[in-house]
Write a protein that holds these residues in place. Structure first.
Motif, mmCIF file in Angstrom:
data_model
loop_
_atom_site.group_PDB
_atom_site.id
_atom_site.type_symbol
_atom_site.label_atom_id
_atom_site.label_comp_id
_atom_site.label_asym_id
_atom_site.label_seq_id
_atom_site.Cartn_x
_atom_site.Cartn_y
_atom_site.Cartn_z
ATOM 1 N N VAL A 66 0.786 -1.230 -0.160
ATOM 2 C CA VAL A 66 0.169 0.003 -0.051
ATOM 3 C C VAL A 66 0.791 1.148 0.013
ATOM 4 C CG1 VAL A 66 -1.960 -0.958 1.070
ATOM 5 C CG2 VAL A 66 -0.191 -0.055 2.534
ATOM 6 N N LEU A 91 -2.809 6.933 2.045
ATOM 7 C CA LEU A 91 -2.698 5.827 1.214
ATOM 8 C C LEU A 91 -3.480 5.778 -0.021
ATOM 9 C CD1 LEU A 91 -3.896 3.168 3.948
ATOM 10 C CD2 LEU A 91 -1.724 3.686 3.290
ATOM 11 N N VAL A 138 -7.986 -0.402 -5.018
ATOM 12 C CA VAL A 138 -8.256 -0.158 -3.701
ATOM 13 C C VAL A 138 -9.497 0.677 -3.811
ATOM 14 C CG1 VAL A 138 -7.452 0.525 -1.581
ATOM 15 C CG2 VAL A 138 -6.031 -0.718 -3.126
#
Length: 453
Positions: free
Chosen positions: A74, A110, A167
């Motif tokens: 990530v 992120l 994601v």
């Protein structure tokens, strides 16, 4: 004729479901927490929805194909550590924390990190302009990140199926609602149904989904307890708003252990990863001070050194004061009683104040020796010897018990340049001692002052 509505009753405290209203919840014992919720219309019953779902066939364990998919990086070492080495494709991760602790900042970092992942950032609380302002403050730009401000679950699922991101980050689950349930967003039914639908989307599409959850005044994640059972990973973002350090802790992880923690520092430009917590939790003084000691602590499997500060003074009033910041008050009282009984220190006449550097909360019993060492140093107003730290648990009879992972604590102290560490003599058997540090073994608490002062 209008379609009939199916109604049920839920406890807002624990999520207990009952077909009728009750004054007291049978599960948690709270009063007046049972509220009525409209679950679904007759046309969208469970039977009609199950009919369209393909049936699964039972198979033997040895016939199940092994999943060789690698974990996803990530782009954040501390988050990867807590997740168990990276993000598993198709997983559903719940991130909880108190208001203002930095959940949205961490999630946006992120999303904006250049990790070569196509990310869809769904915000139900902030506008696109507000997200842009935070992104400029963080100073990270990821061209593969798409921002989508929406609260209707059906629209979010449609965007996921259209864009096929790697994601998805949803901020937050309490603001998302579905048309299948006729109750307001944030209710027990809405949270449960939305989480179940997101889990299905994650498993069928292989997209990893982060959902942010709010925290109640009791410190638990808002919504039904089943929310934590539905998701694959539960992460807790902890910290004090008055201090700069934050801890990301794994509460549940179906793909790894929950023994790791991630440490961050909140700055004006966002959250900074702290790869070595010991260096930021140790203070440096020009001259030795009384009441300060260093303990080797372990949180999960991660060792670090932290400074304990104690102040012992004569009680100005009839009842001595006992105050502990970041430490269990009852355990402090127990340690003071052991000092009075086994060492002969008259603690019943003294006010005792205890604090840990950085605003950290310590639950490790291996910090007992460091706490007692700081109290002894302040009691006699004498600083401890330079380059000494402690690691051990203290029993009621004054014996010093070995702390868990004593070898890792000693290795961490040696790595940071400490000359001596005091541990329990019961941990001597089979221990491999590192070079460059003297290990002092004691068996009872009355041996501690002569090895420290």
């Amino acid at each position: 004729m209008s379609a009939k509505l199916k109604r049920t009753y839920f406890c807002t405290a624990c999520g207990y479901e009952t077909p009728k209203w009750l004054g007291k919840c049978p599960s948690c014992g709270e009063w007046n927490t049972i509220t009525e919720h409209v679950v679904a219309k007759e046309s969208s019953s469970v039977a009609s929805r199950v009919a369209s779902v393909p049936k699964a066939e039972p198979c033997l364990v040895q016939d199940i194909a092994e999943n060789t998919t690698r974990r996803i990086d990530v782009g954040n070492a501390e988050v990867n550590r807590v997740l168990g080495g990276g993000l598993v494709p198709g997983s559903l991760v719940l991130l909880g924390g108190e208001p203002g602790i930095g959940k949205s900042t961490l999630s946006l970092q992120l999303a904006l990190t250049d990790n070569h992942l196509a990310t869809l950032y769904v915000s139900g609380e902030e506008s696109a302009e507000q997200i842009k302002m935070r992104a400029q403050r963080i100073g990270i730009n990821n061209e593969a990140c798409t921002v989508y401000t929406e609260t209707l679950l059906e629209n979010i699922v449609a965007q996921i199926e259209e864009q096929r991101p790697d994601v998805v980050i949803i901020d937050s689950i309490q603001t998302i609602y579905t048309d299948l349930v006729e109750s307001s967003a944030g209710s027990v039914t809405q949270i449960r149904e939305c989480a179940a639908m997101l889990l299905k989307v994650a498993k069928t599409s292989g997209t990893s989904i982060f959902i942010i959850g709010h925290i109640t005044k009791d410190g638990t994640i808002a919504g039904p307890k089943i929310l934590e059972h539905i998701v694959d990973v539960v992460l807790q973002f902890e910290g004090d708003g008055n201090h700069t350090y934050r801890i990301l802790r794994g509460i549940k992880n179906r793909f790894g252990a929950t023994s790791e923690i991630g440490v961050f520092e909140m700055l004006e430009t966002g959250l900074r990863e702290v790869d070595n917590p010991s260096e930021v939790l140790l203070s440096h003084y020009d001259e030795p001070l009384s009441g300060c000691s260093v303990g080797a602590a372990v949180d999960g499997i991660r060792p670090y050194l932290i400074e304990a500060q104690a102040l012992v003074s004569a009680a100005a009033y009839g009842t001595p004061q006992r105050s502990a910041t970041g430490f269990d008050q009852r355990r402090l009282n127990m340690l003071l009683a052991v000092l009075e009984k086994r060492v002969g220190m008259k603690m019943f006449q003294k006010d005792v104040f205890l604090n840990f550097a950085g605003g950290f909360k310590i639950s490790d019993t291996g910090m007992d020796l460091a706490v007692v060492a700081a109290i002894i140093s302040s009691y006699y107003d004498r600083p401890l010897s330079d380059g000494v730290c402690c690691a051990g648990e203290i029993g009621l009879s004054g014996e010093v018990r070995p702390a868990p992972r004593t070898e890792q604590r000693i290795a961490e102290a040696a790595r940071l340049g400490f000359k001596r560490i005091v541990v329990s003599s019961f941990s001597r058997k089979g221990m491999k001692l590192p070079k460059g540090i003297e290990v002092v073994f004691i068996s009872s608490i009355d041996q501690l002052p002569k090895n420290l002062l």
